[in-house]
Each structure stands twice: as C-alpha cells, then as structure tokens.
Design an enzyme around this catalytic site. Sequence first.
Site, PDB file in Angstrom:
ATOM      1  N   LEU A 149       0.832  -1.210   0.000  1.00  0.00           N
ATOM      2  CA  LEU A 149       0.000   0.000   0.000  1.00  0.00           C
ATOM      3  C   LEU A 149       0.866   1.260   0.000  1.00  0.00           C
ATOM      4  O   LEU A 149       0.373   2.358  -0.226  1.00  0.00           O
ATOM      5  CB  LEU A 149      -0.856   0.056   1.270  1.00  0.00           C
ATOM      6  CG  LEU A 149      -1.851  -1.065   1.503  1.00  0.00           C
ATOM      7  CD1 LEU A 149      -2.565  -0.822   2.827  1.00  0.00           C
ATOM      8  CD2 LEU A 149      -2.855  -1.098   0.370  1.00  0.00           C
ATOM      9  N   LYS A 192      14.546  -5.918   6.569  1.00  0.00           N
ATOM     10  CA  LYS A 192      14.725  -4.921   7.636  1.00  0.00           C
ATOM     11  C   LYS A 192      16.047  -5.130   8.377  1.00  0.00           C
ATOM     12  O   LYS A 192      16.739  -4.161   8.686  1.00  0.00           O
ATOM     13  CB  LYS A 192      13.543  -4.974   8.614  1.00  0.00           C
ATOM     14  CG  LYS A 192      12.238  -4.488   7.973  1.00  0.00           C
ATOM     15  CD  LYS A 192      11.090  -4.505   8.969  1.00  0.00           C
ATOM     16  CE  LYS A 192       9.773  -4.189   8.278  1.00  0.00           C
ATOM     17  NZ  LYS A 192       8.643  -4.116   9.185  1.00  0.00           N
ATOM     18  N   ASP A 207       8.221   1.378  12.941  1.00  0.00           N
ATOM     19  CA  ASP A 207       7.140   0.455  13.348  1.00  0.00           C
ATOM     20  C   ASP A 207       6.865   0.587  14.841  1.00  0.00           C
ATOM     21  O   ASP A 207       5.707   0.663  15.278  1.00  0.00           O
ATOM     22  CB  ASP A 207       7.534  -1.004  13.073  1.00  0.00           C
ATOM     23  CG  ASP A 207       7.448  -1.355  11.594  1.00  0.00           C
ATOM     24  OD1 ASP A 207       6.697  -0.685  10.866  1.00  0.00           O
ATOM     25  OD2 ASP A 207       8.141  -2.299  11.185  1.00  0.00           O
ATOM     26  N   GLY A 253       8.853 -12.033  16.776  1.00  0.00           N
ATOM     27  CA  GLY A 253       9.551 -11.804  15.505  1.00  0.00           C
ATOM     28  C   GLY A 253       9.981 -10.350  15.370  1.00  0.00           C
ATOM     29  O   GLY A 253      10.135  -9.632  16.373  1.00  0.00           O
ATOM     30  N   GLY A 254      10.126  -9.898  14.124  1.00  0.00           N
ATOM     31  CA  GLY A 254      10.641  -8.558  13.849  1.00  0.00           C
ATOM     32  C   GLY A 254       9.738  -7.451  14.377  1.00  0.00           C
ATOM     33  O   GLY A 254      10.211  -6.496  15.010  1.00  0.00           O
ATOM     34  N   ALA A 255       8.427  -7.567  14.138  1.00  0.00           N
ATOM     35  CA  ALA A 255       7.502  -6.514  14.587  1.00  0.00           C
ATOM     36  C   ALA A 255       7.482  -6.463  16.108  1.00  0.00           C
ATOM     37  O   ALA A 255       7.506  -5.382  16.719  1.00  0.00           O
ATOM     38  CB  ALA A 255       6.097  -6.782  14.043  1.00  0.00           C
ATOM     39  N   TYR A 312      -3.250  -6.124   9.376  1.00  0.00           N
ATOM     40  CA  TYR A 312      -4.253  -5.208   8.796  1.00  0.00           C
ATOM     41  C   TYR A 312      -4.987  -5.780   7.583  1.00  0.00           C
ATOM     42  O   TYR A 312      -5.744  -5.070   6.927  1.00  0.00           O
ATOM     43  CB  TYR A 312      -3.649  -3.836   8.484  1.00  0.00           C
ATOM     44  CG  TYR A 312      -2.399  -3.839   7.636  1.00  0.00           C
ATOM     45  CD1 TYR A 312      -2.470  -3.977   6.257  1.00  0.00           C
ATOM     46  CD2 TYR A 312      -1.162  -3.686   8.232  1.00  0.00           C
ATOM     47  CE1 TYR A 312      -1.327  -3.957   5.491  1.00  0.00           C
ATOM     48  CE2 TYR A 312      -0.005  -3.668   7.470  1.00  0.00           C
ATOM     49  CZ  TYR A 312      -0.098  -3.809   6.095  1.00  0.00           C
ATOM     50  OH  TYR A 312       1.042  -3.798   5.345  1.00  0.00           O
ATOM     51  N   GLY A 341      -4.529  -2.626  12.767  1.00  0.00           N
ATOM     52  CA  GLY A 341      -3.207  -2.553  12.143  1.00  0.00           C
ATOM     53  C   GLY A 341      -3.112  -1.439  11.114  1.00  0.00           C
ATOM     54  O   GLY A 341      -2.014  -0.945  10.829  1.00  0.00           O
TER      55      GLY A 341
HETATM   56  P1  NAP Z   1       7.961 -12.707  11.967  1.00  0.00           P
HETATM   57  O1  NAP Z   1       9.285 -12.060  12.224  1.00  0.00           O
HETATM   58  O2  NAP Z   1       7.887 -13.831  11.017  1.00  0.00           O
HETATM   59  O3  NAP Z   1       7.405 -13.215  13.387  1.00  0.00           O
HETATM   60  C1  NAP Z   1       6.204 -13.900  13.474  1.00  0.00           C
HETATM   61  C2  NAP Z   1       5.908 -14.266  14.928  1.00  0.00           C
HETATM   62  O4  NAP Z   1       4.609 -14.813  14.957  1.00  0.00           O
HETATM   63  C3  NAP Z   1       6.852 -15.276  15.533  1.00  0.00           C
HETATM   64  O5  NAP Z   1       7.071 -14.962  16.858  1.00  0.00           O
HETATM   65  C4  NAP Z   1       6.079 -16.587  15.389  1.00  0.00           C
HETATM   66  O6  NAP Z   1       6.335 -17.512  16.407  1.00  0.00           O
HETATM   67  C5  NAP Z   1       4.664 -16.120  15.547  1.00  0.00           C
HETATM   68  N1  NAP Z   1       3.731 -16.996  14.841  1.00  0.00           N
HETATM   69  C6  NAP Z   1       3.721 -17.295  13.517  1.00  0.00           C
HETATM   70  N2  NAP Z   1       2.696 -18.114  13.249  1.00  0.00           N
HETATM   71  C7  NAP Z   1       2.047 -18.346  14.411  1.00  0.00           C
HETATM   72  C8  NAP Z   1       0.914 -19.117  14.768  1.00  0.00           C
HETATM   73  N3  NAP Z   1       0.238 -19.810  13.840  1.00  0.00           N
HETATM   74  N4  NAP Z   1       0.528 -19.121  16.044  1.00  0.00           N
HETATM   75  C9  NAP Z   1       1.197 -18.416  16.978  1.00  0.00           C
HETATM   76  N5  NAP Z   1       2.290 -17.685  16.709  1.00  0.00           N
HETATM   77  C10 NAP Z   1       2.706 -17.641  15.429  1.00  0.00           C
HETATM   78  O7  NAP Z   1       6.902 -11.635  11.482  1.00  0.00           O
HETATM   79  P2  NAP Z   1       6.883 -10.051  11.776  1.00  0.00           P
HETATM   80  O8  NAP Z   1       7.705  -9.350  10.760  1.00  0.00           O
HETATM   81  O9  NAP Z   1       7.189  -9.822  13.199  1.00  0.00           O
HETATM   82  O10 NAP Z   1       5.371  -9.679  11.444  1.00  0.00           O
HETATM   83  C11 NAP Z   1       4.314 -10.084  12.324  1.00  0.00           C
HETATM   84  C12 NAP Z   1       3.039  -9.367  11.946  1.00  0.00           C
HETATM   85  O11 NAP Z   1       3.183  -7.971  12.131  1.00  0.00           O
HETATM   86  C13 NAP Z   1       2.621  -9.571  10.491  1.00  0.00           C
HETATM   87  O12 NAP Z   1       1.316 -10.034  10.449  1.00  0.00           O
HETATM   88  C14 NAP Z   1       2.711  -8.175   9.878  1.00  0.00           C
HETATM   89  O13 NAP Z   1       1.677  -7.954   8.929  1.00  0.00           O
HETATM   90  C15 NAP Z   1       2.522  -7.286  11.075  1.00  0.00           C
HETATM   91  N6  NAP Z   1       3.119  -5.958  10.892  1.00  0.00           N
HETATM   92  C16 NAP Z   1       2.265  -4.886  10.791  1.00  0.00           C
HETATM   93  C17 NAP Z   1       2.770  -3.622  10.644  1.00  0.00           C
HETATM   94  C18 NAP Z   1       1.809  -2.450  10.541  1.00  0.00           C
HETATM   95  O14 NAP Z   1       2.241  -1.364  10.155  1.00  0.00           O
HETATM   96  N7  NAP Z   1       0.559  -2.636  10.889  1.00  0.00           N
HETATM   97  C19 NAP Z   1       4.151  -3.397  10.570  1.00  0.00           C
HETATM   98  C20 NAP Z   1       4.994  -4.508  10.686  1.00  0.00           C
HETATM   99  C21 NAP Z   1       4.474  -5.784  10.856  1.00  0.00           C
HETATM  100  P3  NAP Z   1       7.584 -18.526  16.407  1.00  0.00           P
HETATM  101  O15 NAP Z   1       8.729 -17.718  16.951  1.00  0.00           O
HETATM  102  O16 NAP Z   1       7.152 -19.608  17.293  1.00  0.00           O
HETATM  103  O17 NAP Z   1       7.791 -18.953  14.992  1.00  0.00           O
END
Ligand code: NAP
Length: 583
Positions: free
Chosen positions: A275, A330, A395, A421-423, A523, A544
């Site tokens: 977006l 990132k 973020d 994770g990263g967020a 989101y 989000g």
């Molecule tokens: P990431 O680094 O891949 O981390 C994902 C996390 O979610 C990990 O801790 C993982 O656990 C956990 N997870 C994955 N699948 C799961 C499940 N089925 N049940 C329970 N836990 C689960 O991802 P990320 O970059 O942090 O992003 C996470 C979310 O933040 C995304 O949905 C993204 O769209 C959102 N986000 C939004 C914004 C915004 O501006 N609104 C900005 C950034 C990110 P494990 O460690 O056990 O694998």
Amino acid sequence: MTGPTLVCVPIIVRDTDSALADAQTARSMGADLVEYRIDQFFTGAPGTNGPDGLAAEEKAILRIVAESPLPCIVTCRPEGPEGGDYDGPDDARIALFERLGTAFGPGEKPPRYIDVELATYERSAATKQRLRLAVHHPEQLSDIHTSLILSTHDFTGRPMDLTRRILRMREEPAAAVCKVAYRCRSVRDNLELLELPTETGKPTIAVGIGEFGLMSRILAPKFGGFLTYASLRPSQGTAPGQPTLRELLCTYHFRSIRPTTAVYGIIGWPVEHSLSPLVHNAGFHTAGVDAVYIPLPVPTGYEHFKATLTALIDHPRLDFRGCSVTIPHKENLYRFALEQRELLANHGAVHPAATAGGRWSIDPTAAACGAANTLLIDRDPRTGRATGAMIANTDGAAAVECLQGRLGDLASRRIAILGAGGAARAIAAALMMADADVVVCNRTRKRAERLAAELRQSVPKHHFGPGTITAADLESVTRDCCDAFVNCTPVGMTGGPDPDGTPLNIPDLGLCTPETVVLDTVYTPIRTPLLRHAEAAGLGTVDGAAMFVRQAAAQFEAWTGKSAPLGLFELITREALTRPVAV
Ligand code: NAP
C-alpha cells in the site's frame, strides 16, 4: 528529446468497434497515444479483395487508424523471440506497412508511427527500401506523415549485443524513434535502460519487461524517455510489469515527474501489493513535494539487497533519497548501515565501497532491535552526491503512538506483546523506551526469552528508564491481564497460517477493564477475529491500519521535513484495504 514523455496505451485489436471504443476510453482517461497491436487481427492471408482492391481486414485496419480518437502506433509483431502473435507471411506485413504509410490523403489521419523490429528492417535491402519509402524521414521526397519506430525486444534478458543494436538504430536515418525493451532480471537492470535516451541522441523508448522493469516505465520522464506504455485494464497489459493507465497517472502522478524529481521507494520481496506507493505518492502530491515513490522488488538475500541499495544510492542522476524497507530486508538495512560505518571507521570515507561517505546514523529503536524500515539519504544540493544516510525503525514508534492515543502516558503500563519476531522486537523496544513494562509471549517460549534478554541489553538507558521486559506464558498474561495486548503474530491474517484464529482467547482474560486496549498489527483484514472478539467483550481496539498509517507518516516526515497528511493516509489505506479484490 523535446516535449513531455508520452503515455501510450496498447490495444490488442480483435475487432474494429472494440478497438475504437478502447481507444476512446484511453483518451478519456488521459492517454496521449494508442498502439494498435494487430498481430492477432491481421492474418496476411490473401483475402477476397473488394471493388477498391482491399481485403476486408486491411480495410478494417485503415478504418481504425482513420477513426482513431488518439494519434496511433500500428504494430504487427511476428511470432517468435520478439513476443508477437502474427504468424502470416512477412511480405504481407510489409505490404500493409507500405499501405499504412502511403494510403492516407491530405486531411486524413495516417498512423503517427509504425513499429518495426530492427531484425525485420535489416532482413534484406528490399525490405529496408520498401519501409523507407513508406515513412517520413529527412530524405523522403513524398508527403508522408507516418514515422518509423525501430524496435528491439528480448524477453529473456539484456541482449549481449545491445550496444551494437542501439548503434544501428541510432544511425538509421529513417528511424525517428528507437525502442529497446528487454526483461529486467533485477531492479539494477533498469538503471542502464534509463540512461538510453541520453545515449542514443534520438527519441528513445526504453522499457524494462517483467516485474523488475516497472521502475523504467515510471521514471521515463525523469530521464527524457520518449514514451511509456500503460494498459487500460489490469489484465490487458501486452507486457508483464506494465502499469495500468490509472496507476501511472493517478498513483505515480506520471505527468508531474521531471528530471528534478527525487526518487523514493519500497524495498521488499514481494512488494507488488504494498500500500505504500499509494500512500506516499498521494502524500508527496498533496504536500507539493517533487518526488515519486516506486516499488523496488529485491529478492531475499543480503547480497541482492546490498548490491541494489548501493547502485541506487550511487547512481549519479537517479536522485534516490530514501526508501521504506519491508520483509525480508529490515535486518539487512541495519547490517548494511553497520558495514558502512565500519568502512568509515577503518578506512575513511575514501574507501571505494563506502556509500554516502560511510556517514550512516542509526536511530535508537533501529539500534535496539537490529532492524530498520526507513532509509533517508542526504545529498549535496549542488552536486547531488550522497553525503550521509540515516536509518530508523518507525514500526515501534507507530505502535507506541497508537497506544498513547488510548492510554496516554505509557510509563509503568503493563503491555503484552504476542509474538517474538521482527515486529514484536521493534514494538517492544519502542515501548521500553516509553518506559512501559513489556511482557513477551510467544509460541516458541525460548525465542521470547531471547528477545527479552537482548532488549534488556540493547535498549538505551536514560535517566528514568527504560521500562522492563520479561518473557511469560500466555496463561499468566491472560490471567493477570495487562493494560494492552499487541498482536505481533500473523494469526488472523488473510492468507496467513491461521486466518480464522486469534492469538489470545479474549473470554479468558481475567482482570481486564474497558480501558484495556487490544492492538492488532495485522491489517488484512482490518477487523481481524481478535479485534472482533475484543470489541464484543467491550475492550478498546486499535487496528493494524492505524499503525500502518503512523509508521508511514513518520517516514514521510523524516524524508520531507513536513507534517504528514494523516487524514489522507488514513483514508487511502482504509479504502485500499476494504476495496473488493479483482478476480
Ligand atoms: P515474523 O518475524 O515472522 O514473526 C512472526 C511471529 O509470529 C513469531 O514470533 C512466530 O512464532 C509467531 N507466529 C507465527 N505463526 C504463528 C501461529 N500460527 N501461532 C502463533 N504464533 C505464530 O513476522 P513479523 O515481521 O514480526 O510480522 C508479524 C506481523 O506484524 C505480520 O502479520 C505483519 O503484517 C505485522 N506488521 C504490521 C505492521 C503495521 O504497520 N501494521 C508493521 C509490521 C508488521 P515462532 O517464533 O514460534 O515462529
């Protein structure tokens, strides 16, 4: 090249009426030119000639040209490596071009251009001679108003003999315009294409084919390109990677792009559905900033990222001023900034691998979490040379702002982060810097513990903080409740691992009050199952989209020094997220 870069809509001709109707639509939407692709319509078979000596399909093509609501290019690309569909005899095709160039009398509208492949043109002296007689050029004796586009295409990649092909097109006096199209295999491939209009010394169309080539199409006016192609409808592009006319004119504000326009973008993989171009281009336009924001797809891997970023920053005429960086790069942006600082520290700015002089600053959130989503490049206004860079992580600050909007001061507030994770890392770091007490819960407990231990070390200390961070089980967080819960997992995300799930069972929450806030970083959809359950339980919610808008606004402000038009960002984001998906 003189004059603005033209916008041309290719139309696959299937019948006269629909071709003319499409041309009319292209005109009403703001195109300058249409290209009638007659490859599938014209068979070249000897038909029954009418009393005027013309076969029916030839007559139809002449009618389309004569009645075209916009000046036109006629192209009949043969089957084969240059990507056409015409499978009839070549002689019939050349005869049609001869007719198109010469059949129109005074007061009539011939095609503005015919597009002929360099390979066809050079096939024989006779072909060359026939085409030369049919087009306008300095040695033409007849009163002809159709000009020749000499073109070359490679759907596999940059042709090995590109320089020689360009030389031959440039030196052909009958060629009014040179066209070069090849598949871009990376964002970097666009940079050579963009320079071609300067190098040929003739009006030049330089087109990158495929998803990596979008940059060459959008930035054509910045580099003096003669023309760019845009499709009328999303599914109608004659070449992959072609933007739609609406995207080109309304999202990228193509008519405002000029040599002085600064370039921003989003680096990620994938980025085609981001977006951010919608939001940032609207912001630049509204704030009167001479800049454009484009998708920059860079496949996974640090080496890809590093090579692309270096090429963008060091390009002498691109005026690349910064970008958003998303998954999976990132951490790579942070690593790149550290490497640059090391080069400066160990070798001084003269080191050939140092970009932006090695003077890279890193904001506290990015430094604390080892990842950044924002890059800003400083340039010397006189020379355009990059003189320094800054990376930031917006973020975390965006989530903090969203929560402050509901809870006020976050000092000593207990806030649960779901995910590690990263967020989660960025948001936890920013919350600690806002003096909140963070509890991290993750499916993999060890990862939550590691995150907490690392942030305890990396978040900078200040006179009254930072806040604390601990890892905990979901059960304890649920039982004791918190002032806020922030979902940083993809649970609940459309197309994610568990689209109907919630990372937290809201009815289990023990001590929560209506003041408790649930922020879902997901989101897509805007109203996730988690937010729906939280609303039903009477808790406060932040979606989000609100966080996305705030992280984009912080980027915009860093790049432009102006306040972001938050209301506009919000409107565009929500409208885009609720728009029905075209199938
Ligand atoms: P990431 O680094 O891949 O981390 C994902 C996390 O979610 C990990 O801790 C993982 O656990 C956990 N997870 C994955 N699948 C799961 C499940 N089925 N049940 C329970 N836990 C689960 O991802 P990320 O970059 O942090 O992003 C996470 C979310 O933040 C995304 O949905 C993204 O769209 C959102 N986000 C939004 C914004 C915004 O501006 N609104 C900005 C950034 C990110 P494990 O460690 O056990 O694998």
